[in-house]
Design a protein around this motif. Sequence first.
Motif, PDB file in Angstrom:
ATOM      1  N   VAL A   6       0.829  -1.188   0.000  1.00 11.66           N
ATOM      2  CA  VAL A   6       0.000   0.000   0.000  1.00 11.66           C
ATOM      3  C   VAL A   6       0.873   1.251   0.000  1.00 11.66           C
ATOM      4  O   VAL A   6       1.944   1.283   0.617  1.00 11.66           O
ATOM      5  CB  VAL A   6      -0.946  -0.008   1.230  1.00 11.66           C
ATOM      6  N   THR A   7       0.423   2.277  -0.703  1.00  9.75           N
ATOM      7  CA  THR A   7       1.160   3.530  -0.728  1.00  9.75           C
ATOM      8  C   THR A   7       0.718   4.428   0.421  1.00  9.75           C
ATOM      9  O   THR A   7      -0.341   4.237   1.011  1.00  9.75           O
ATOM     10  CB  THR A   7       0.928   4.272  -2.056  1.00  9.75           C
ATOM     11  N   ILE A   8       1.550   5.409   0.735  1.00  5.87           N
ATOM     12  CA  ILE A   8       1.222   6.344   1.812  1.00  5.87           C
ATOM     13  C   ILE A   8      -0.044   7.121   1.474  1.00  5.87           C
ATOM     14  O   ILE A   8      -0.846   7.444   2.366  1.00  5.87           O
ATOM     15  CB  ILE A   8       2.406   7.308   2.075  1.00  5.87           C
ATOM     16  N   TRP A   9      -0.269   7.395   0.180  1.00  2.00           N
ATOM     17  CA  TRP A   9      -1.459   8.149  -0.218  1.00  2.00           C
ATOM     18  C   TRP A   9      -2.718   7.316  -0.029  1.00  2.00           C
ATOM     19  O   TRP A   9      -3.766   7.843   0.364  1.00  2.00           O
ATOM     20  CB  TRP A   9      -1.332   8.602  -1.678  1.00  2.00           C
ATOM     21  N   GLU A  10      -2.629   6.023  -0.297  1.00  2.00           N
ATOM     22  CA  GLU A  10      -3.774   5.154  -0.045  1.00  2.00           C
ATOM     23  C   GLU A  10      -4.077   5.054   1.450  1.00  2.00           C
ATOM     24  O   GLU A  10      -5.243   5.061   1.863  1.00  2.00           O
ATOM     25  CB  GLU A  10      -3.514   3.762  -0.626  1.00  2.00           C
ATOM     26  N   MET A  11      -3.023   4.983   2.255  1.00  2.00           N
ATOM     27  CA  MET A  11      -3.217   4.939   3.705  1.00  2.00           C
ATOM     28  C   MET A  11      -3.871   6.217   4.203  1.00  2.00           C
ATOM     29  O   MET A  11      -4.781   6.187   5.041  1.00  2.00           O
ATOM     30  CB  MET A  11      -1.877   4.707   4.403  1.00  2.00           C
ATOM     31  N   LEU A  12      -3.428   7.353   3.689  1.00  2.00           N
ATOM     32  CA  LEU A  12      -4.028   8.632   4.083  1.00  2.00           C
ATOM     33  C   LEU A  12      -5.480   8.715   3.641  1.00  2.00           C
ATOM     34  O   LEU A  12      -6.332   9.258   4.359  1.00  2.00           O
ATOM     35  CB  LEU A  12      -3.221   9.791   3.490  1.00  2.00           C
ATOM     36  N   ALA A  13      -5.778   8.183   2.460  1.00  2.00           N
ATOM     37  CA  ALA A  13      -7.160   8.204   1.965  1.00  2.00           C
ATOM     38  C   ALA A  13      -8.069   7.362   2.857  1.00  2.00           C
ATOM     39  O   ALA A  13      -9.194   7.775   3.186  1.00  2.00           O
ATOM     40  CB  ALA A  13      -7.208   7.690   0.520  1.00  2.00           C
ATOM     41  N   VAL A  14      -7.605   6.193   3.256  1.00  2.00           N
ATOM     42  CA  VAL A  14      -8.408   5.329   4.124  1.00  2.00           C
ATOM     43  C   VAL A  14      -8.579   5.974   5.499  1.00  2.00           C
ATOM     44  O   VAL A  14      -9.672   5.947   6.086  1.00  2.00           O
ATOM     45  CB  VAL A  14      -7.756   3.937   4.260  1.00  2.00           C
ATOM     46  N   PHE A  15      -7.514   6.573   6.026  1.00  2.00           N
ATOM     47  CA  PHE A  15      -7.588   7.251   7.315  1.00  2.00           C
ATOM     48  C   PHE A  15      -8.594   8.407   7.264  1.00  2.00           C
ATOM     49  O   PHE A  15      -9.437   8.559   8.160  1.00  2.00           O
ATOM     50  CB  PHE A  15      -6.202   7.772   7.702  1.00  2.00           C
ATOM     51  N   ALA A  16      -8.509   9.221   6.202  1.00  2.00           N
ATOM     52  CA  ALA A  16      -9.444  10.340   6.048  1.00  2.00           C
ATOM     53  C   ALA A  16     -10.875   9.841   5.888  1.00  2.00           C
ATOM     54  O   ALA A  16     -11.822  10.423   6.446  1.00  2.00           O
ATOM     55  CB  ALA A  16      -9.048  11.199   4.839  1.00  2.00           C
ATOM     56  N   ALA A  17     -11.041   8.743   5.142  1.00  2.00           N
ATOM     57  CA  ALA A  17     -12.379   8.162   4.998  1.00  2.00           C
ATOM     58  C   ALA A  17     -12.905   7.685   6.342  1.00  2.00           C
ATOM     59  O   ALA A  17     -14.101   7.814   6.636  1.00  2.00           O
ATOM     60  CB  ALA A  17     -12.337   6.998   4.010  1.00  2.00           C
ATOM     61  N   GLY A  18     -12.022   7.160   7.186  1.00  2.00           N
ATOM     62  CA  GLY A  18     -12.420   6.739   8.524  1.00  2.00           C
ATOM     63  C   GLY A  18     -12.920   7.902   9.362  1.00  2.00           C
ATOM     64  O   GLY A  18     -13.929   7.778  10.077  1.00  2.00           O
ATOM     65  N   ILE A  19     -12.224   9.030   9.274  1.00  2.00           N
ATOM     66  CA  ILE A  19     -12.673  10.228  10.006  1.00  2.00           C
ATOM     67  C   ILE A  19     -14.052  10.653   9.510  1.00  2.00           C
ATOM     68  O   ILE A  19     -14.958  10.936  10.300  1.00  2.00           O
ATOM     69  CB  ILE A  19     -11.663  11.383   9.846  1.00  2.00           C
ATOM     70  N   GLY A  20     -14.209  10.709   8.188  1.00  2.00           N
ATOM     71  CA  GLY A  20     -15.493  11.109   7.620  1.00  2.00           C
ATOM     72  C   GLY A  20     -16.609  10.155   8.005  1.00  2.00           C
ATOM     73  O   GLY A  20     -17.712  10.585   8.361  1.00  2.00           O
ATOM     74  N   ALA A  21     -16.322   8.850   7.961  1.00  2.00           N
ATOM     75  CA  ALA A  21     -17.345   7.856   8.295  1.00  2.00           C
ATOM     76  C   ALA A  21     -17.722   7.939   9.766  1.00  2.00           C
ATOM     77  O   ALA A  21     -18.906   7.866  10.124  1.00  2.00           O
ATOM     78  CB  ALA A  21     -16.837   6.458   7.957  1.00  2.00           C
ATOM     79  N   GLY A  22     -16.728   8.084  10.638  1.00  2.00           N
ATOM     80  CA  GLY A  22     -17.016   8.195  12.067  1.00  2.00           C
ATOM     81  C   GLY A  22     -17.856   9.415  12.376  1.00  2.00           C
ATOM     82  O   GLY A  22     -18.773   9.362  13.218  1.00  2.00           O
ATOM     83  N   THR A  23     -17.569  10.515  11.696  1.00  2.00           N
ATOM     84  CA  THR A  23     -18.319  11.751  11.917  1.00  2.00           C
ATOM     85  C   THR A  23     -19.767  11.606  11.459  1.00  2.00           C
ATOM     86  O   THR A  23     -20.706  11.881  12.208  1.00  2.00           O
ATOM     87  CB  THR A  23     -17.659  12.919  11.152  1.00  2.00           C
ATOM     88  N   ILE A  24     -19.957  11.147  10.234  1.00  2.00           N
ATOM     89  CA  ILE A  24     -21.309  11.082   9.672  1.00  2.00           C
ATOM     90  C   ILE A  24     -22.119   9.968  10.318  1.00  2.00           C
ATOM     91  O   ILE A  24     -23.339  10.088  10.489  1.00  2.00           O
ATOM     92  CB  ILE A  24     -21.256  10.917   8.133  1.00  2.00           C
ATOM     93  N   ASN A  25     -21.465   8.870  10.725  1.00  2.00           N
ATOM     94  CA  ASN A  25     -22.191   7.800  11.410  1.00  2.00           C
ATOM     95  C   ASN A  25     -22.761   8.281  12.734  1.00  2.00           C
ATOM     96  O   ASN A  25     -23.882   7.924  13.107  1.00  2.00           O
ATOM     97  CB  ASN A  25     -21.273   6.602  11.666  1.00  2.00           C
ATOM     98  N   THR A  26     -21.992   9.072  13.463  1.00  2.00           N
ATOM     99  CA  THR A  26     -22.439   9.552  14.767  1.00  2.00           C
ATOM    100  C   THR A  26     -23.621  10.499  14.631  1.00  2.00           C
ATOM    101  O   THR A  26     -24.568  10.445  15.413  1.00  2.00           O
ATOM    102  CB  THR A  26     -21.284  10.252  15.500  1.00  2.00           C
TER     103      THR A  26
END
Length: 263
Positions: A6-26
Motif C-alpha cells: 500500500v502507498t502512503i497516499w492510499e493509507m491517508l485516503a483510508v484514514f481520512a475516509a475513517g474520520i469522515g465515516a465516524g463523523t457522519i455515522n455519529t
Amino acid sequence: MEASTVTIWEMLAVFAAGIGAGTINTIVGSGTLITFPVLVATGLPPVTATVSNSLGLVFGSISGAIGYRAELAGQRRRVLRLSLAAACGGVAGAALLLTLPPDAFETIVPVLVALALVLVVLQPRIARAVQRRRERDGAPAHRDGGPLLFAAILLSSVYGGYFTAAQGIIYVALMGMLIDDTLQRINAVKNVLAAVVNSVAALFFVFAAELDWTAVALIAVGSTIGGQIGATWGRGLSPRVLRALIVAVGTVAVVQLLLLRFG
C-alpha cells in the motif's frame, strides 16, 4: 491493501475516509458509503473490504456513543433491550455475508433506505397520530417501543451485520415512530445499537473471514476521531436541522447504492 504494497497516499485516503465515516455515522449514519468505496479502490475484494470496514468502524461507533453519553442518561433499560435485538441480528447478518452471493442484498437495500427516509420525514406526524390513538383508547405507551420495535430492530440489524450502510437511518426511523422521545435521545440510542451490531459482526469476522489489518487500524483510528467530531457537532443540532440532515445524507446514500447496483 497489505502494508508492504500500500502507498502512503492510499493509507491517508483510508484514514481520512475513517474520520469522515465516524463523523457522519455519529450524526446520521451511512458512513460505510464513504469507507467502502475507498477500500475497494485500494484493491481489496468487496467481502474483505466489508468485514475490515465493519471491524474498524466499531471504534468509531463506541466513540460516538461516548460522545452522546448525556443523551443516554435514563435510557439504560431501553438500550439493553434493543441491544439484545441488535446483537442477535448482527450475528445473523454477518453469517449471511459469508454464505450468500455478494449481490444478494444489493436490490433490496436502496428500497429499505428510501423507505426509512420517508418514515423519518413523516415521523412527527406519525408520532402525533399514534399518541392521539393511545389517548383515545387509553392504552399506555411502550417506553421501549414494545415487541414491534424489538422485532424491527432485530430484522434491521440483520442488514446492519451484512453491510452496515445507512443502518443508522433505519434505526432512527423505527425508533422515532415507536418511542415517544426527543430525536437527539433517539440518535444517542442509535449510536449504541450501531456499536453493538458492528462489534458482534466484527467478532464473528475475526474468526471466520479474511481481514486486512492495515485497513482496520486506519479506519479504527480515523473513525474514533470522527466519532468525537460528530458528537460535538450533532448534539447541537435542532430536531428540524437534524432531520433535514438525515434526509439529505440518506438521499445521497440511496443514489450511491443504486449506482453500486446498476452503475
